[in-house]
Write a protein that holds these residues in place. Structure first.
Motif, PDB file in Angstrom:
ATOM      1  N   TRP A 192      33.575  21.741  54.621  1.00  0.00           N
ATOM      2  CA  TRP A 192      32.174  21.355  54.510  1.00  0.00           C
ATOM      3  C   TRP A 192      31.531  21.415  55.894  1.00  0.00           C
ATOM      4  O   TRP A 192      32.133  21.029  56.898  1.00  0.00           O
ATOM      5  CB  TRP A 192      32.098  19.951  53.926  1.00  0.00           C
ATOM      6  CG  TRP A 192      30.775  19.274  54.017  1.00  0.00           C
ATOM      7  CD1 TRP A 192      29.595  19.720  53.512  1.00  0.00           C
ATOM      8  CD2 TRP A 192      30.495  18.021  54.644  1.00  0.00           C
ATOM      9  NE1 TRP A 192      28.593  18.813  53.782  1.00  0.00           N
ATOM     10  CE2 TRP A 192      29.129  17.760  54.479  1.00  0.00           C
ATOM     11  CE3 TRP A 192      31.274  17.094  55.318  1.00  0.00           C
ATOM     12  CZ2 TRP A 192      28.517  16.626  54.974  1.00  0.00           C
ATOM     13  CZ3 TRP A 192      30.669  15.953  55.806  1.00  0.00           C
ATOM     14  CH2 TRP A 192      29.298  15.728  55.625  1.00  0.00           C
ATOM     15  N   GLY A 193      30.311  21.895  55.960  1.00  0.00           N
ATOM     16  CA  GLY A 193      29.626  22.068  57.237  1.00  0.00           C
ATOM     17  C   GLY A 193      29.497  20.810  58.070  1.00  0.00           C
ATOM     18  O   GLY A 193      29.495  20.869  59.296  1.00  0.00           O
ATOM     19  N   GLY A 194      29.390  19.661  57.439  1.00  0.00           N
ATOM     20  CA  GLY A 194      29.217  18.414  58.182  1.00  0.00           C
ATOM     21  C   GLY A 194      30.511  17.709  58.529  1.00  0.00           C
ATOM     22  O   GLY A 194      30.492  16.661  59.174  1.00  0.00           O
ATOM     23  N   TYR A 195      31.636  18.266  58.121  1.00  0.00           N
ATOM     24  CA  TYR A 195      32.930  17.593  58.329  1.00  0.00           C
ATOM     25  C   TYR A 195      33.196  17.348  59.813  1.00  0.00           C
ATOM     26  O   TYR A 195      33.559  16.236  60.211  1.00  0.00           O
ATOM     27  CB  TYR A 195      34.061  18.411  57.708  1.00  0.00           C
ATOM     28  CG  TYR A 195      35.403  17.740  57.759  1.00  0.00           C
ATOM     29  CD1 TYR A 195      35.763  16.786  56.815  1.00  0.00           C
ATOM     30  CD2 TYR A 195      36.328  18.050  58.750  1.00  0.00           C
ATOM     31  CE1 TYR A 195      36.997  16.164  56.851  1.00  0.00           C
ATOM     32  CE2 TYR A 195      37.561  17.442  58.798  1.00  0.00           C
ATOM     33  CZ  TYR A 195      37.893  16.495  57.850  1.00  0.00           C
ATOM     34  OH  TYR A 195      39.114  15.884  57.896  1.00  0.00           O
TER      35      TYR A 195
ATOM     36  N   SER B 260      31.714  11.797  64.932  1.00  0.00           N
ATOM     37  CA  SER B 260      31.059  10.494  64.951  1.00  0.00           C
ATOM     38  C   SER B 260      32.080   9.365  64.940  1.00  0.00           C
ATOM     39  O   SER B 260      31.863   8.313  65.553  1.00  0.00           O
ATOM     40  CB  SER B 260      30.078  10.355  63.788  1.00  0.00           C
ATOM     41  OG  SER B 260      30.747  10.151  62.565  1.00  0.00           O
ATOM     42  N   LEU B 261      33.215   9.565  64.272  1.00  0.00           N
ATOM     43  CA  LEU B 261      34.276   8.563  64.288  1.00  0.00           C
ATOM     44  C   LEU B 261      34.876   8.430  65.683  1.00  0.00           C
ATOM     45  O   LEU B 261      35.135   7.329  66.153  1.00  0.00           O
ATOM     46  CB  LEU B 261      35.386   8.915  63.294  1.00  0.00           C
ATOM     47  CG  LEU B 261      35.024   8.786  61.825  1.00  0.00           C
ATOM     48  CD1 LEU B 261      36.154   9.330  60.961  1.00  0.00           C
ATOM     49  CD2 LEU B 261      34.722   7.358  61.464  1.00  0.00           C
TER      50      LEU B 261
END
Length: 52
Positions: free
Chosen positions: A38-41, A47-48
């Motif tokens: 997925w593109g946002g993975y 972010s984590l």
């Protein structure tokens, strides 16, 4: 709520433990079916790391 003691061990109540298990199983299923494509993975994983 999780609590730590002087031995660096953690105590969880049953509900917390069950939620962690469900979350872990959900993540494993998503990864098996390609959520990592997925593109946002990568943004989500970054972010984590930024939170740490």
């Amino acid at each position: 709520m999780a609590a730590s003691n002087f031995n660096a061990t953690w105590t969880l109540d049953h509900a917390e433990y069950q939620q962690l298990k469900r979350d872990s199983e959900k993540l494993a299923a998503l990864e098996r079916f390609g959520v990592d494509n997925w593109g946002g993975y990568d943004d989500a994983m970054q972010s984590l790391e930024d939170e740490d």
